[in-house]
Scaffold this active site. Structure first.
Site, short mmCIF file in Angstrom:
data_model
loop_
_atom_site.label_atom_id
_atom_site.label_comp_id
_atom_site.label_asym_id
_atom_site.label_seq_id
_atom_site.Cartn_x
_atom_site.Cartn_y
_atom_site.Cartn_z
N HIS A 269 0.86 -1.18 0.00
CA HIS A 269 0.00 0.00 0.00
C HIS A 269 0.89 1.23 0.00
CE1 HIS A 269 -3.07 2.88 1.12
NE2 HIS A 269 -3.99 1.93 0.98
N ARG B 81 -6.68 9.84 -0.08
CA ARG B 81 -6.44 10.26 -1.47
C ARG B 81 -7.75 10.29 -2.26
NH1 ARG B 81 -3.27 6.25 -3.71
NH2 ARG B 81 -3.47 4.97 -1.83
#
Length: 599
Positions: free
Chosen positions: A251, A275
């Protein structure tokens, strides 16, 4: 590859006492996949027994914070299951099992409505529809959420439903081996982690839903005692094949240790939802560097792309002093951040960082394993009779890289099919009255092994070997790989296996030392399989990037399987099927996220 496979058993030693537990179906793992499988069985008149390593409701599912995918079309009506499937195949670089992908994509709208009815209480739009957000590499707003604690909402809803149905459950139980003759499973052996009792589970069918193996890496987003490879290793040692284990998701945004908070936070996930809600990445020089790597999709490109970009910035000296990059969402209004990202906001606030004012420091962290046990997606069958796998323990849906939001989707989409299939087999009379004598002897050998392990008085503590293994995997099978590093990694893992003979376990079977000693064989099996498969695949694809083979090659659009051959591993490939016509049409249409909707 099992560190204990060829070690002699002292049959003259007394067999410790054990409790015998019988159930038609043993479900190993109490996260979303295990819970949903058990619910399906119970609703079909088969009472399973679910066992979990932790307290009821305390499973890794709760760490899947950002969301769960379903083509509901709440905000983008043009989205549909075929486009969801196409996005999943694109993200998986076309080595996914198309049947598994399409099953998930078609099923998920109904599963979301079901979860909502069971109490997940997903966030709503102003007109009352289930809300959806952008997530990396998706063509439309498809990710359903409840703030940034979606995994908790999903698991709470499943546990509530299971309790309503009175599904039997035993918490704080570790399964250490399956009772298998290589072609069929008869049950499992393990122990109660609270009082140390040995347990013999006599079961007509066994479902593995025990998670993946990302915790074999030094920086990882799991708790130290989760995702240690239990499920894949148990299946492998029972005779099943492992598939796609070279594909490990790093990740992009794990926490980086700073002076203001300690190393316990290192690698903890900073959800992609940051995000997805507009968060931006900056290097140590203040550059929004994703403009160089992905000018169209920016921070919401595929996770492997973003993770490699961050790793490259750090490697080339453009990282922060702490060895990461900045993730900044301070351009958003504070009330918006607190509403849409409450868990993240509260976490950093407690550590002295106000996300509404300042960026947080992040770097890649091992997060998810796309590979696992090879299964038939519609039944969960593993090739070992009466043994099934589901959730992160299994492989097939994600291919070379998982689409964000698809992990929770996979668990609740495939589990009902597994439960239904097992129930149908039981209804057809596939049950036994007595435990096979060889299976009982195998269980008793296991109890003698565990008894010896508890009393081990060597020079090496289990956590020392765990730490060395994690460092080895980060260094030799991390984001950037090559043949020499992978080969050296295999040698080092085998050396660690040999050092298992010199373990010293302090305390008794209820202690953490013993738990890590039991975890070690699982971790070593998963680590070696990953290294062997990664060395075998001489190309770069998705999360698997080889410095010495940087191109993606058409001839490598195959799955890599790792299978037991005595004490060694045999590696082979199999071809990948083609998707259905509707999915091929969606792929040809070339749907793609327009990141700048967020600007």
């Amino acid at each position: 590859m099992n560190p204990n496979a060829d070690r002699p058993d002292d049959e003259s030693a007394p067999t410790p006492a054990y409790e015998e537990v019988r159930a038609p179906v043993l479900v190993v793992g109490a996260g979303a996949a295990g819970a949903r499988t058990a619910i399906e069985l119970q609703e079909r008149g088969v009472e399973p027994l679910v066992v979990g390593k932790r307290d009821h409701g305390d499973a890794h599912t709760t760490w899947a914070a950002g969301g769960i995918n379903a083509a509901l079309g709440s905000l983008d009506p043009e989205d549909d299951w075929a486009i969801h499937a196409a996005d999943t195949l694109n993200e998986g670089h076309f080595v996914n099992d198309p049947e598994a992908v399409e099953l998930v994509a078609k099923t998920m709208p109904d599963r979301i409505r079901e979860l909502d009815e069971w109490g997940a209480n997903f966030d709503r739009t102003e007109d009352g529809k289930i809300n959806q957000r952008y997530f990396g590499a998706q063509s439309f707003r498809r990710t359903v959420f409840r703030g940034d604690e979606t995994g908790r909402a999903v698991l709470d809803a499943l546990v509530s439903r299971a309790q309503e149905l009175e599904v039997p459950y035993r918490e704080n139980v570790m399964v250490t081996t399956l009772l298998s003759d290589g072609s069929r499973v008869y049950g499992a052996a393990g122990f109660d982690m609270e009082d140390g009792r040995f347990l013999l589970f006599v079961a007509d069918h066994v479902v593995l839903a025990a998670g993946g193996f990302s915790a074999v890496y030094d920086r990882h987003s799991s708790r130290d005692d989760e995702n240690t490879g239990d499920g894949p290793a148990l299946a492998y040692d029972a005779g099943a094949s492992l598939l796609d284990v070279e594909f490990v998701k790093f990740h992009p945004t794990g926490m980086v240790q700073l002076d203001r908070y300690d190393e316990d936070w290192s690698g903890e996930l900073v959800t992609e939802a940051v995000r997805g809600e507009g968060g931006r990445l900056y290097n140590g020089e203040g550059e929004r560097f994703m403009e160089r790597y992905s000018p169209d999709q920016m921070e919401l490109d595929a996770r492997d792309v973003v993770a490699r970009a961050i790793a490259q910035e750090i490697r080339e000296g453009r990282g922060t002093e702490a060895g990461g990059v900045h993730l900044d969402i301070s351009h958003r209004d504070g009330s918006f951040i607190r509403e849409r990202l409450p868990k993240m906001y509260e976490r950093f606030q407690s550590l002295g960082v106000d996300m509404a004012e300042d960026p947080v420091v992040v770097a890649p962290t091992a997060h998810y394993t796309m590979g696992g046990v090879a299964i038939d997606a519609t039944t969960g069958e593993t090739g070992v009779d009466r043994l099934y796998a589901v959730g992160e323990t299994a492989a097939g849906v994600h291919g070379a890289n998982r689409l964000g939001g698809n992990s929770l989707a996979e668990t609740v989409a495939i589990a009902p099919y597994v439960g239904r299939h097992v129930a149908e087999r039981i209804a057809a009379g596939e049950t036994d009255d007595e435990l096979d004598a060889d299976a009982r002897r195998a269980a008793e050998r296991e109890y003698r092994r565990l008894d010896r392990l508890e009393r081990a008085e060597g020079d090496v503590r289990p956590r020392e070997l765990v730490a060395e293994l994690r460092e080895t995997m980060w260094e030799h099978a991390g984001i950037l790989r090559d043949a020499d590093r992978l080969g050296d990694g295999i040698d080092r893992v085998r050396e660690l296996r040999d050092r298992m003979d010199d373990l010293r376990v302090e305390g008794d079977r209820t202690g953490r030392d013993f738990e890590f000693a039991v975890d070690l064989p699982f971790m070593l099996t998963a680590a070696e399989a990953t290294l062997v498969a990664a060395r075998y695949r001489t190309e770069s694809r998705g999360a698997h990037f080889r410095d010495d083979h940087p191109e993606t090659k058409a001839e490598w659009r195959v799955n890599v399987l790792v299978e037991r051959d005595g004490s060694d591993a045999n590696v082979r490939t199999r071809s990948v099927a083609e998707p259905s016509d509707p999915v091929r049409e969606a792929l040809a249409a070339g749907y793609e996220l327009d990141y700048h909707h967020l600007e």
